[in-house]
Scaffold this motif. Sequence first.
Motif, PDB file in Angstrom:
ATOM      1  N   ILE A  27       0.811  -1.229   0.000  1.00 54.84           N
ATOM      2  CA  ILE A  27       0.000   0.000   0.000  1.00 54.84           C
ATOM      3  C   ILE A  27       0.838   1.270   0.000  1.00 54.84           C
ATOM      4  CG2 ILE A  27      -1.885  -1.204   1.163  1.00 54.84           C
ATOM      5  CD1 ILE A  27      -1.226   0.683   3.607  1.00 54.84           C
ATOM      6  N   SER A  29       3.143   2.311   2.396  1.00 52.96           N
ATOM      7  CA  SER A  29       3.278   2.928   3.721  1.00 52.96           C
ATOM      8  C   SER A  29       4.381   2.230   4.497  1.00 52.96           C
ATOM      9  CB  SER A  29       1.968   2.797   4.503  1.00 52.96           C
ATOM     10  OG  SER A  29       0.998   3.660   3.987  1.00 52.96           O
ATOM     11  N   TYR A  33       2.904   2.301  10.417  1.00 52.08           N
ATOM     12  CA  TYR A  33       1.571   2.790  10.090  1.00 52.08           C
ATOM     13  C   TYR A  33       0.552   1.649  10.187  1.00 52.08           C
ATOM     14  CZ  TYR A  33      -2.248   4.841   7.364  1.00 52.08           C
ATOM     15  OH  TYR A  33      -3.472   5.308   6.945  1.00 52.08           O
ATOM     16  N   PRO A  45      -7.292   5.831   8.426  1.00 52.64           N
ATOM     17  CA  PRO A  45      -6.602   5.982   7.141  1.00 52.64           C
ATOM     18  C   PRO A  45      -7.386   6.879   6.193  1.00 52.64           C
ATOM     19  CG  PRO A  45      -7.613   3.817   7.326  1.00 52.64           C
ATOM     20  CD  PRO A  45      -7.789   4.495   8.645  1.00 52.64           C
ATOM     21  N   GLU A  48      -7.793   7.014   0.268  1.00 55.62           N
ATOM     22  CA  GLU A  48      -6.837   6.382  -0.639  1.00 55.62           C
ATOM     23  C   GLU A  48      -6.150   5.184   0.017  1.00 55.62           C
ATOM     24  OE1 GLU A  48      -2.603   7.873  -1.898  1.00 55.62           O
ATOM     25  OE2 GLU A  48      -4.082   8.857  -3.182  1.00 55.62           O
ATOM     26  N   LYS A  49      -5.691   5.352   1.255  1.00 58.28           N
ATOM     27  CA  LYS A  49      -5.024   4.260   1.967  1.00 58.28           C
ATOM     28  C   LYS A  49      -6.002   3.129   2.271  1.00 58.28           C
ATOM     29  CE  LYS A  49      -0.783   5.717   2.506  1.00 58.28           C
ATOM     30  NZ  LYS A  49       0.267   5.149   1.690  1.00 58.28           N
TER      31      LYS A  49
END
Length: 107
Positions: A27, A29, A33, A45, A48-49
Amino acid sequence: MANLLGAKIKELRKEKGLTLEQLAEIIGSGKSYIWELENKGVKRPSAEKLAAIAKALDVTTDYLLDNEQTEVSEGLTQEVFFRKLGQLNKGDQEKILDMIDMWSKKS
């Protein structure tokens, strides 16, 4: 209040055999996170995440956010399948449909 979002992410990640690092890499990250999402429940989040996490875990964002839905249903599995099928080019879609037709004739 329980961190249901984090629990869902952790359970699905483990079912897929992904480490924190692997999911984070998918993803885009960091490991910390993902760990915070799973364990602290303080982070929310971005859309988008969340979409990237859902895609990586083969679920929908609705499933991740819905506190009433705690198990992956048949309908959700089908929705994810059709989403993946729709992302393929027409030629590949036709090949998959041909395979389904062949399997159906075997039965």
